[in-house]
Design an enzyme around this catalytic site. Structure first.
Site, PDB file in Angstrom:
ATOM      1  CB  SER A 158      -1.165  -0.192   0.726  1.00 13.45           C
ATOM      2  OG  SER A 158      -1.102   0.923   1.525  1.00 13.45           O
ATOM      3  CE1 TYR A 171      -4.763  -2.461   4.685  1.00 13.39           C
ATOM      4  CE2 TYR A 171      -3.225  -0.289   4.741  1.00 13.39           C
ATOM      5  CZ  TYR A 171      -3.721  -1.076   4.003  1.00 13.39           C
ATOM      6  OH  TYR A 171      -4.103  -1.031   2.703  1.00 13.39           O
TER       7      TYR A 171
HETATM    8  P1  NAD Z   1     -11.092  -6.598   0.247  1.00 13.74           P
HETATM    9  O1  NAD Z   1     -12.219  -6.390   1.401  1.00 13.74           O
HETATM   10  O2  NAD Z   1     -12.460  -6.048  -0.521  1.00 13.74           O
HETATM   11  O3  NAD Z   1     -10.749  -8.291  -0.655  1.00 13.74           O
HETATM   12  C1  NAD Z   1     -10.080  -8.850   0.487  1.00 13.74           C
HETATM   13  C2  NAD Z   1      -9.984 -10.030   0.235  1.00 13.74           C
HETATM   14  O4  NAD Z   1      -8.942 -10.127   1.514  1.00 13.74           O
HETATM   15  C3  NAD Z   1     -11.508 -10.312   0.284  1.00 13.74           C
HETATM   16  O5  NAD Z   1     -10.989 -11.534  -0.262  1.00 13.74           O
HETATM   17  C4  NAD Z   1     -11.482 -11.507   2.301  1.00 13.74           C
HETATM   18  O6  NAD Z   1     -12.643 -12.123   1.926  1.00 13.74           O
HETATM   19  C5  NAD Z   1     -10.202 -11.611   1.952  1.00 13.74           C
HETATM   20  N1  NAD Z   1      -9.527 -11.866   3.362  1.00 13.74           N
HETATM   21  C6  NAD Z   1     -10.215 -10.715   4.363  1.00 13.74           C
HETATM   22  N2  NAD Z   1      -9.313 -11.394   6.321  1.00 13.74           N
HETATM   23  C7  NAD Z   1      -9.188 -12.448   5.576  1.00 13.74           C
HETATM   24  C8  NAD Z   1      -8.182 -14.052   5.930  1.00 13.74           C
HETATM   25  N3  NAD Z   1      -8.483 -13.992   6.759  1.00 13.74           N
HETATM   26  N4  NAD Z   1      -8.322 -14.788   5.606  1.00 13.74           N
HETATM   27  C9  NAD Z   1      -8.544 -14.937   3.829  1.00 13.74           C
HETATM   28  N5  NAD Z   1      -8.678 -14.327   3.162  1.00 13.74           N
HETATM   29  C10 NAD Z   1      -9.710 -13.239   3.935  1.00 13.74           C
HETATM   30  O7  NAD Z   1     -10.335  -5.438   0.685  1.00 13.74           O
HETATM   31  P2  NAD Z   1      -8.875  -4.663  -0.706  1.00 13.74           P
HETATM   32  O8  NAD Z   1      -9.592  -3.737  -1.374  1.00 13.74           O
HETATM   33  O9  NAD Z   1      -9.295  -5.510  -2.347  1.00 13.74           O
HETATM   34  O10 NAD Z   1      -7.683  -5.426  -0.693  1.00 13.74           O
HETATM   35  C11 NAD Z   1      -7.006  -5.931  -0.559  1.00 13.74           C
HETATM   36  C12 NAD Z   1      -5.399  -5.948  -0.968  1.00 13.74           C
HETATM   37  O11 NAD Z   1      -5.540  -4.836  -1.094  1.00 13.74           O
HETATM   38  C13 NAD Z   1      -5.800  -5.727   0.939  1.00 13.74           C
HETATM   39  O12 NAD Z   1      -3.767  -6.087   1.121  1.00 13.74           O
HETATM   40  C14 NAD Z   1      -4.946  -3.723   1.077  1.00 13.74           C
HETATM   41  O13 NAD Z   1      -4.644  -3.531   2.197  1.00 13.74           O
HETATM   42  C15 NAD Z   1      -4.516  -3.838  -0.461  1.00 13.74           C
HETATM   43  N6  NAD Z   1      -4.758  -2.362  -0.557  1.00 13.74           N
HETATM   44  C16 NAD Z   1      -5.781  -1.986  -0.700  1.00 13.74           C
HETATM   45  C17 NAD Z   1      -5.967  -0.345  -0.867  1.00 13.74           C
HETATM   46  C18 NAD Z   1      -7.562   0.079  -1.520  1.00 13.74           C
HETATM   47  O14 NAD Z   1      -8.030   0.983  -1.268  1.00 13.74           O
HETATM   48  N7  NAD Z   1      -9.078  -0.607  -1.364  1.00 13.74           N
HETATM   49  C19 NAD Z   1      -5.500   0.193  -1.365  1.00 13.74           C
HETATM   50  C20 NAD Z   1      -3.419  -0.200  -0.868  1.00 13.74           C
HETATM   51  C21 NAD Z   1      -3.986  -1.452  -0.749  1.00 13.74           C
END
Ligand code: NAD
Length: 276
Positions: A158, A171
């Protein structure tokens, strides 16, 4: 200018780039991980998806991945907060497919609260899911990758791997940890044809971000509209959310031969956020 004609030999080569290879994407039932799984399937990989959600939706996604790749796709429900289950996700994929060639550590959760009110159990869960799971998957995948002399480890970190924001202590700590872990894996694997890189998105509109809008509003005393305009998009000079497709495109490139010399890199895709 090149157009993307599916009958063009170069495009066909790109489309089948990961044919015969196995990709594991943690947390791929939603958001960024789901788009990455789809894009790796489009490149021909057998994909193992993981994460929580409705069983029928997950089965529909698994079938769609098989249609896209023309290869077997599997679902593993491993909980990324549990070390043994995380390790089982990788050993299970190796047992079934013979290898894990592309490992995308994407599963992540978020919680927004001041440090003094941050629940210790939530701190532990964020560290386990967002950081430790990537250590366990890499530890299990590296031996087969090294043996094959080819592998790609792509950690979805991130912008918070590089800069902090208030109220996101766990985080930010976990994502900074992911950057350090990525560099260390890169050095240990460098002579084995295995690369390790961290992809650092800014704000991407997914359920993870949607959920933190009301939490952020409470922590900062703002309305939800103000949080989106003055907190989230204010951080990004483009004033636009990054899209899941853009992140998936970068991951696809890192999995390619053209990216073989990119390793140990912390790559931002954040609309200019960390340039300020
Ligand atoms: P999201 O909530 O849409 O998806 C998260 C996924 O992780 C889902 O499939 C969920 O079921 C799974 N998950 C959560 N806890 C779990 C567990 N204990 N075991 C197995 N699976 C689990 O989130 P996203 O926004 O797509 O985020 C995905 C990644 O991208 C994360 O690591 C997040 O930190 C990173 N990220 C997101 C953003 C953003 O703005 N959305 C920005 C930077 C980084």
């Amino acid at each position: 200018m090149r157009t993307s004609n599916p009958n063009d030999p170069e495009t066909m080569e790109t489309m089948g780039m990961l044919k015969g290879k196995t990709a594991v994407v943690t947390g791929s039932t939603s958001g960024i991980g789901r788009a990455i799984a789809e894009s790796l399937a489009d490149l021909g990989a057998s994909v193992v998806i993981n994460g929580f959600g409705d069983a029928d939706d997950i089965e529909a996604l698994r079938c769609d991945l098989e249609r896209r790749s023309g290869a077997v796709a599997r679902y593993d429900s491993a909980d990324m907060s549990q070390a043994d289950a995380v390790r089982g996700l990788i050993t299970g994929a190796i047992d079934h497919f013979g290898s894990v060639d592309v490992l995308v550590n994407n599963a992540g959760i978020q919680h927004v609260a001041p440090i003094e009110a941050f629940p210790p159990a939530t701190w532990d869960a964020i560290l386990a899911i967002n950081l430790s799971s990537a250590f366990h998957t890499a530890a299990c995948a590296l031996p087969v990758m090294k043996q094959k002399g080819w592998g790609r480890i792509i950690n979805i970190a991130s912008a918070h791997a590089l800069v902090a924001s208030p109220f996101k202590s766990a985080y930010v700590a976990a994502k900074h940890g992911v950057a350090g872990l990525t560099k260390t894996i890169a050095l240990e694997a460098a002579e084995h044809g295995v690369t390790a890189n961290a992809v650092c998105p800014g704000y991407v509109w997914t359920p993870l971000v949607e959920k933190q809008v009301p939490e952020n509003a409470r922590a900062r005393g703002l309305t939800e509209a103000e949080v989106i305009r003055d907190v989230l998009l204010a951080a990004q000079p483009t004033k636009a959310f990054v899209t899941v497709g853009q992140v998936a495109g970068l991951v696809g490139f890192l999995a390619s031969e053209a990216a073989a010399s990119i390793t140990g890199a912390i790559l931002t895709i954040d609309g200019g956020w960390t340039a300020e």
